[in-house]
Design a protein around this motif. Structure first.
Motif, PDB file in Angstrom:
ATOM      1  N   ALA A  25     -15.110   7.380  -9.612  1.00 20.27           N
ATOM      2  CA  ALA A  25     -15.086   5.958  -9.256  1.00 20.27           C
ATOM      3  C   ALA A  25     -13.689   5.385  -9.465  1.00 20.27           C
ATOM      4  O   ALA A  25     -12.997   5.738 -10.424  1.00 20.27           O
ATOM      5  CB  ALA A  25     -16.091   5.197 -10.111  1.00 20.27           C
ATOM      6  N   SER A  26     -13.280   4.496  -8.571  1.00 17.93           N
ATOM      7  CA  SER A  26     -11.950   3.901  -8.673  1.00 17.93           C
ATOM      8  C   SER A  26     -12.085   2.384  -8.585  1.00 17.93           C
ATOM      9  O   SER A  26     -13.147   1.866  -8.231  1.00 17.93           O
ATOM     10  CB  SER A  26     -11.031   4.434  -7.569  1.00 17.93           C
ATOM     11  N   PHE A  27     -10.980   1.702  -8.889  1.00 17.99           N
ATOM     12  CA  PHE A  27     -11.049   0.237  -8.820  1.00 17.99           C
ATOM     13  C   PHE A  27     -10.402  -0.242  -7.529  1.00 17.99           C
ATOM     14  O   PHE A  27     -10.985  -0.061  -6.466  1.00 17.99           O
ATOM     15  CB  PHE A  27     -10.420  -0.400 -10.068  1.00 17.99           C
ATOM     16  N   ASN A  28      -9.214  -0.781  -7.557  1.00 15.65           N
ATOM     17  CA  ASN A  28      -8.659  -1.342  -6.321  1.00 15.65           C
ATOM     18  C   ASN A  28      -7.562  -0.485  -5.705  1.00 15.65           C
ATOM     19  O   ASN A  28      -6.828  -0.953  -4.848  1.00 15.65           O
ATOM     20  CB  ASN A  28      -8.173  -2.785  -6.524  1.00 15.65           C
ATOM     21  N   GLU A  29      -7.450   0.760  -6.146  1.00 15.95           N
ATOM     22  CA  GLU A  29      -6.546   1.687  -5.477  1.00 15.95           C
ATOM     23  C   GLU A  29      -7.089   3.109  -5.582  1.00 15.95           C
ATOM     24  O   GLU A  29      -7.895   3.419  -6.459  1.00 15.95           O
ATOM     25  CB  GLU A  29      -5.111   1.570  -6.001  1.00 15.95           C
ATOM     26  N   PHE A  30      -6.623   3.952  -4.680  1.00 15.14           N
ATOM     27  CA  PHE A  30      -7.145   5.313  -4.600  1.00 15.14           C
ATOM     28  C   PHE A  30      -6.134   6.185  -3.862  1.00 15.14           C
ATOM     29  O   PHE A  30      -5.227   5.674  -3.182  1.00 15.14           O
ATOM     30  CB  PHE A  30      -8.494   5.330  -3.856  1.00 15.14           C
ATOM     31  N   VAL A  31      -6.309   7.500  -4.016  1.00 13.73           N
ATOM     32  CA  VAL A  31      -5.415   8.449  -3.352  1.00 13.73           C
ATOM     33  C   VAL A  31      -6.074   8.933  -2.068  1.00 13.73           C
ATOM     34  O   VAL A  31      -7.266   9.276  -2.070  1.00 13.73           O
ATOM     35  CB  VAL A  31      -5.095   9.638  -4.278  1.00 13.73           C
ATOM     36  N   ALA A  32      -5.306   8.971  -0.995  1.00 13.16           N
ATOM     37  CA  ALA A  32      -5.791   9.531   0.283  1.00 13.16           C
ATOM     38  C   ALA A  32      -4.828  10.619   0.736  1.00 13.16           C
ATOM     39  O   ALA A  32      -3.610  10.496   0.554  1.00 13.16           O
ATOM     40  CB  ALA A  32      -5.878   8.432   1.344  1.00 13.16           C
ATOM     41  N   GLU A  33      -5.404  11.675   1.285  1.00 11.99           N
ATOM     42  CA  GLU A  33      -4.571  12.773   1.806  1.00 11.99           C
ATOM     43  C   GLU A  33      -4.415  12.606   3.308  1.00 11.99           C
ATOM     44  O   GLU A  33      -5.396  12.649   4.057  1.00 11.99           O
ATOM     45  CB  GLU A  33      -5.208  14.126   1.481  1.00 11.99           C
ATOM     46  N   PHE A  34      -3.188  12.421   3.742  1.00  6.79           N
ATOM     47  CA  PHE A  34      -2.893  12.253   5.154  1.00  6.79           C
ATOM     48  C   PHE A  34      -2.720  13.631   5.798  1.00  6.79           C
ATOM     49  O   PHE A  34      -2.514  14.636   5.109  1.00  6.79           O
ATOM     50  CB  PHE A  34      -1.621  11.433   5.333  1.00  6.79           C
ATOM     51  N   PRO A  35      -2.788  13.724   7.131  1.00  5.37           N
ATOM     52  CA  PRO A  35      -2.561  15.017   7.811  1.00  5.37           C
ATOM     53  C   PRO A  35      -1.181  15.578   7.474  1.00  5.37           C
ATOM     54  O   PRO A  35      -0.244  14.831   7.144  1.00  5.37           O
ATOM     55  CB  PRO A  35      -2.665  14.651   9.293  1.00  5.37           C
ATOM     56  N   GLU A  36      -1.045  16.883   7.562  1.00  2.00           N
ATOM     57  CA  GLU A  36       0.222  17.544   7.231  1.00  2.00           C
ATOM     58  C   GLU A  36       1.381  16.956   8.045  1.00  2.00           C
ATOM     59  O   GLU A  36       1.225  16.647   9.226  1.00  2.00           O
ATOM     60  CB  GLU A  36       0.102  19.048   7.499  1.00  2.00           C
ATOM     61  N   GLY A  37       2.520  16.842   7.393  1.00  2.00           N
ATOM     62  CA  GLY A  37       3.685  16.271   8.070  1.00  2.00           C
ATOM     63  C   GLY A  37       3.580  14.766   8.217  1.00  2.00           C
ATOM     64  O   GLY A  37       3.950  14.199   9.255  1.00  2.00           O
ATOM     65  N   SER A  38       3.056  14.114   7.205  1.00  2.00           N
ATOM     66  CA  SER A  38       2.760  12.680   7.308  1.00  2.00           C
ATOM     67  C   SER A  38       4.000  11.796   7.225  1.00  2.00           C
ATOM     68  O   SER A  38       3.910  10.601   7.508  1.00  2.00           O
ATOM     69  CB  SER A  38       1.797  12.287   6.183  1.00  2.00           C
ATOM     70  N   GLU A  39       5.156  12.370   6.859  1.00  2.00           N
ATOM     71  CA  GLU A  39       6.336  11.516   6.662  1.00  2.00           C
ATOM     72  C   GLU A  39       6.689  10.725   7.924  1.00  2.00           C
ATOM     73  O   GLU A  39       7.001   9.531   7.858  1.00  2.00           O
ATOM     74  CB  GLU A  39       7.553  12.357   6.236  1.00  2.00           C
ATOM     75  N   SER A  40       6.622  11.400   9.072  1.00  2.00           N
ATOM     76  CA  SER A  40       7.001  10.705  10.316  1.00  2.00           C
ATOM     77  C   SER A  40       6.010   9.593  10.624  1.00  2.00           C
ATOM     78  O   SER A  40       6.398   8.513  11.092  1.00  2.00           O
ATOM     79  CB  SER A  40       7.082  11.701  11.477  1.00  2.00           C
ATOM     80  N   SER A  41       4.712   9.843  10.363  1.00  2.00           N
ATOM     81  CA  SER A  41       3.707   8.796  10.594  1.00  2.00           C
ATOM     82  C   SER A  41       3.940   7.620   9.662  1.00  2.00           C
ATOM     83  O   SER A  41       3.815   6.450  10.054  1.00  2.00           O
ATOM     84  CB  SER A  41       2.303   9.359  10.370  1.00  2.00           C
ATOM     85  N   TYR A  42       4.282   7.937   8.412  1.00  2.00           N
ATOM     86  CA  TYR A  42       4.529   6.886   7.417  1.00  2.00           C
ATOM     87  C   TYR A  42       5.712   6.014   7.866  1.00  2.00           C
ATOM     88  O   TYR A  42       5.638   4.785   7.838  1.00  2.00           O
ATOM     89  CB  TYR A  42       4.815   7.529   6.064  1.00  2.00           C
ATOM     90  N   ASP A  43       6.780   6.680   8.316  1.00  2.00           N
ATOM     91  CA  ASP A  43       7.961   5.934   8.771  1.00  2.00           C
ATOM     92  C   ASP A  43       7.635   5.085   9.996  1.00  2.00           C
ATOM     93  O   ASP A  43       8.137   3.959  10.142  1.00  2.00           O
ATOM     94  CB  ASP A  43       9.097   6.914   9.090  1.00  2.00           C
ATOM     95  N   ALA A  44       6.778   5.633  10.877  1.00  2.00           N
ATOM     96  CA  ALA A  44       6.393   4.862  12.070  1.00  2.00           C
ATOM     97  C   ALA A  44       5.618   3.615  11.674  1.00  2.00           C
ATOM     98  O   ALA A  44       5.788   2.536  12.260  1.00  2.00           O
ATOM     99  CB  ALA A  44       5.557   5.745  13.000  1.00  2.00           C
ATOM    100  N   LEU A  45       4.774   3.755  10.653  1.00  2.00           N
ATOM    101  CA  LEU A  45       4.024   2.591  10.174  1.00  2.00           C
ATOM    102  C   LEU A  45       4.955   1.544   9.575  1.00  2.00           C
ATOM    103  O   LEU A  45       4.751   0.342   9.756  1.00  2.00           O
ATOM    104  CB  LEU A  45       2.987   3.035   9.132  1.00  2.00           C
TER     105      LEU A  45
END
Length: 443
Positions: free
Chosen positions: A380-400
């Motif tokens: 159980a978590s409170f107001n934050e949590f860890v999510a695993e993004f698809p491999e090579g997520s850096e480019s997606s993160y930068d696009a966001l």
């Protein structure tokens, strides 16, 4: 605050008043080898040029509301009632410091006393001090306190790897000059601390966990307390989000001996990282080992209620070798702000707000899972949590980021094995539309 620079004549007048011939003369008590010898890069600007310069620097930051920021990790964006902002702006509260002649400042002492009372109730503890610098220094002081309680005979502390990484750095800084030892407790697949690593340590003074921990997961605080007490050590429980105790059991109800953490989310604006508020509480039997200062309530000779500085532990007041800590200042303004916030919400308000934070975070977690992302830690978590993004997520993160969405913080910075994992945070300030847009973008 207005920018009021000193003229050369102002500086000369002040130097004459203190009997110094120059600025170098004024700082002559500082050892020669500790003084900066170069030229400071301080361009001369008018007041208005300085405002423009500062606005330019601030504009480089990705901040809400221009950006949708799903970042927490110890600093949380919450709505602050306008009444709190108005009250804290009153001139009688405008000091960042505790008074050095405290008994003549009854209003300040009453505010601190009420802060201590509300903090102790929120954390479920018997006594709270007048606050410390921030959550990290409070945790380091808590571990030193645990060693003091053991009269220095036990010199090892077991610290969860799920305590905020920057807090662990501060603990290391405190402990480096001493002969005290830190043992790090690893984490389990469910996102909580593996307490078994504390087995077999002969001189254990304390076990420290954080709940919610850095993954956002709720720790089994009772198990950590039982483990510590089983070897006559203290249970130290930290936190970065005290709002969680409006929904989950507080540490005091689960056997904690010392509870401490960051109080920024109790009415203090994020302000790009500071200032913070170190909340600190313990059982009353350990109060004489507590760092900081405590305000007490009493009656005067006429039977009227009054407030007094009851305990102060700094070498400024007592012999240095008898001091429990060098920290005796408190975050006066931040503690008062926090008091106003907690009193404004009340117990019911804090519970409702905690529930809203929890529900929104669970909504985003559920929608990301439906979108194909993995949620690796099942606790159980409170107001934050860890999510695993698809491999090579850096480019997606930068696009966001280019779309003005900050999709959490990359966990690989702190935990090398968690590549493509991000810590996401949602508070009551995040709308459903913003969360839905994030989900659409990461599908």
């Amino acid at each position: 605050m207005r920018y009021l620079p000193h003229t050369s004549d102002d500086i000369a007048d002040m130097l004459r008043a203190v009997g110094a011939e120059s600025l170098d003369d004024l700082f002559s008590s500082i050892p020669e080898d500790c003084r900066f010898k170069g030229e400071l890069n301080l361009p001369q600007m008018t007041e208005w040029e300085l405002y423009d310069h500062m606005a330019g620097l601030a504009g480089q930051m990705a901040a809400s509301p221009e950006y949708r920021v799903f970042v927490g990790a110890g600093s949380y964006n919450h709505h602050i009632p306008s009444s709190v902002r108005y009250l804290i702006s009153r001139s009688e509260f405008m000091t960042a410091y505790t008074p050095y002649q405290p008994e003549i400042s009854q209003g300040t002492l009453q505010a601190i006393f009420e802060y201590q009372t509300l903090t102790a109730r929120l954390l479920g503890m018997e006594v709270a001090n007048a606050s410390m610098y921030d959550g990290a220094s409070a945790l380091a002081e808590a571990l030193l306190m645990a060693i003091r309680v053991g009269r220095g005979k036990k010199k090892t502390v077991a610290v969860s790897a799920l305590i905020h990484p920057m807090y662990r750095k501060v603990i290391q800084t405190y402990f480096d000059p001493t002969d005290f030892k830190i043992v790090e407790l690893p984490y389990r697949p469910d996102g909580t601390t593996d307490l078994s690593a504390a087995d077999g340590i002969d001189d254990l003074a304390a076990i420290a966990v954080q709940s919610p921990n850095f993954f956002g997961c709720i720790e089994d605080v009772q198990a950590a307390s039982d483990k510590a007490h089983g070897v006559s050590a203290l249970s130290v429980v930290g936190f970065t989000e005290p709002l969680a105790f409006g929904l989950f059991r507080n540490p005091g109800s689960q056997g904690a001996d010392i509870v401490c953490g960051e109080g920024q989310s109790m009415g203090i604006p994020q302000s790009f990282g500071g200032p913070g508020l170190g909340m600190f509480a313990s059982l009353s039997k350990y109060v004489r080992n507590m760092p900081g200062r405590l305000i007490g309530q009493t009656t005067d000779e006429d039977g009227k209620r009054g407030y007094v500085l009851t305990l102060a532990t700094r070498e400024q007041h007592i012999r240095r070798e008898k001091a429990t800590s060098n920290i005796c200042s408190n975050q006066g303004l931040c503690a008062t702000l926090s008091t106003m916030y907690m009193a404004s919400l009340g117990g019911t308000g804090i519970r409702q707000l905690a529930r809203r934070n929890y529900d929104k975070a669970e909504y985003l977690k559920s929608e990301l899972r439906k979108a194909g992302l993995k949620i690796p830690f099942g606790r159980a978590s409170f107001n934050e949590f860890v999510a695993e993004f698809p491999e090579g997520s850096e480019s997606s993160y930068d696009a966001l980021v280019r779309k003005k969405i900050i999709a959490g913080i990359p966990m690989e910075c702190y935990y090398g094995e968690l590549r493509d994992h991000y810590l996401l945070c949602v508070t009551e300030t995040m709308s459903k539309a913003d969360m839905d847009e994030l989900v659409r973008e990461v599908k």
